[in-house]
Design a protein around this motif. Structure first.
Motif: not given
Length: 241
Positions: A148-171
């Motif tokens: 998936f060409r992901l830019p992070i070092r630990d994809t399965d680390c479920d400890f995340r803080l993100f802007r609501r707007s950054s995921i967009g409107d599509a569910p």
């Protein structure tokens, strides 16, 4: 960022009666110390133990807490979708309800919030699991990072803080654990700016993981390939079926 971020914290909960209350209290206390306006949401995903009861009791004592209840178990991804949809604030944080992450370390993420950051992503400092889980976890990470060409070092680390707007409107659509890949892929595709910080990861204090079983891993592999097809093939070539 001059003002403190307003944060919606949520926890997916499945048979986490022994850990969920402490996680809620630790996260809320950390944000109060930082002076952050916040709410806490727990999505009880059809737990068969006493999770719902202890949460409803805690809700009578903690006005910031809301409990979202799934009458039946819908899956980890469905719990995350409910948590995101229930969140009211500009920033959303989530971590698991099983106690392997220290919820009080949310302060490490909040301290990195700025106008130039959309996602503060944790990565595990060590891993509090048996050796075979560490091997499976790292293999999984490298596979999904490549696919998936992901830019992070630990994809399965479920400890995340993100802007609501950054995921967009599509569910989001995944109802299983591969939703974490879908979420990071969505954030990346939308141009979200990431920073990463190390967080603690502990041996699971109670219960058993639902993931590290051959049938579950097999289903996850099928779901991951299906997600890859949908996100990397069909989206680029809508005519593909």
């Amino acid at each position: 960022m001059n003002s403190k971020p307003r944060i919606s914290v949520f926890f997916p909960c499945y048979n986490d009666e022994m850990t969920i209350v402490g996680l809620v209290e630790d996260a809320s206390a950390a944000l109060e110390r930082l002076g952050c306006d916040h709410e806490v949401i727990v999505v009880n995903d059809g737990s068969r133990d006493g999770s719902l009861g202890v949460l409803l009791d805690l809700q009578t004592r903690m006005t910031r807490l809301r409990v979202v209840n799934h009458e039946i178990n819908r899956g980890y991804g469905a719990a995350l979708i409910s948590g995101i949809e229930s969140a009211n604030n500009d920033w959303i944080f989530y971590t698991d309800g099983d106690g392997q992450y220290d919820a009080s370390e949310i302060d490490r993420l909040v301290e990195l919030v700025s106008d130039d950051v959309d996602v503060v992503q944790g990565f595990k400092i060590g891993r509090g699991d048996p050796w075979y889980r560490k091997v499976i976890g790292r293999t999984y990470h490298h596979v999904v990072k490549t696919l998936f060409r992901l830019p992070i070092r630990d994809t399965d680390c479920d400890f995340r803080l993100f802007r609501r707007s950054s995921i967009g409107d599509a569910p989001l659509q995944s109802t299983s654990g591969v939703i974490c890949v879908e979420l990071v892929h969505r954030l990346t595709k939308n141009g979200a700016r990431f920073v990463e910080v190390g967080v603690s990861h502990h041996h699971r204090p109670h219960g058993k993981s639902q993931f590290f079983r051959i049938p579950t891993i097999s289903r996850a592999a099928v779901q991951l390939l299906s997600l890859w097809w949908r996100l990397t093939v069909k989206e680029r070539n809508p005519s593909q079926s």
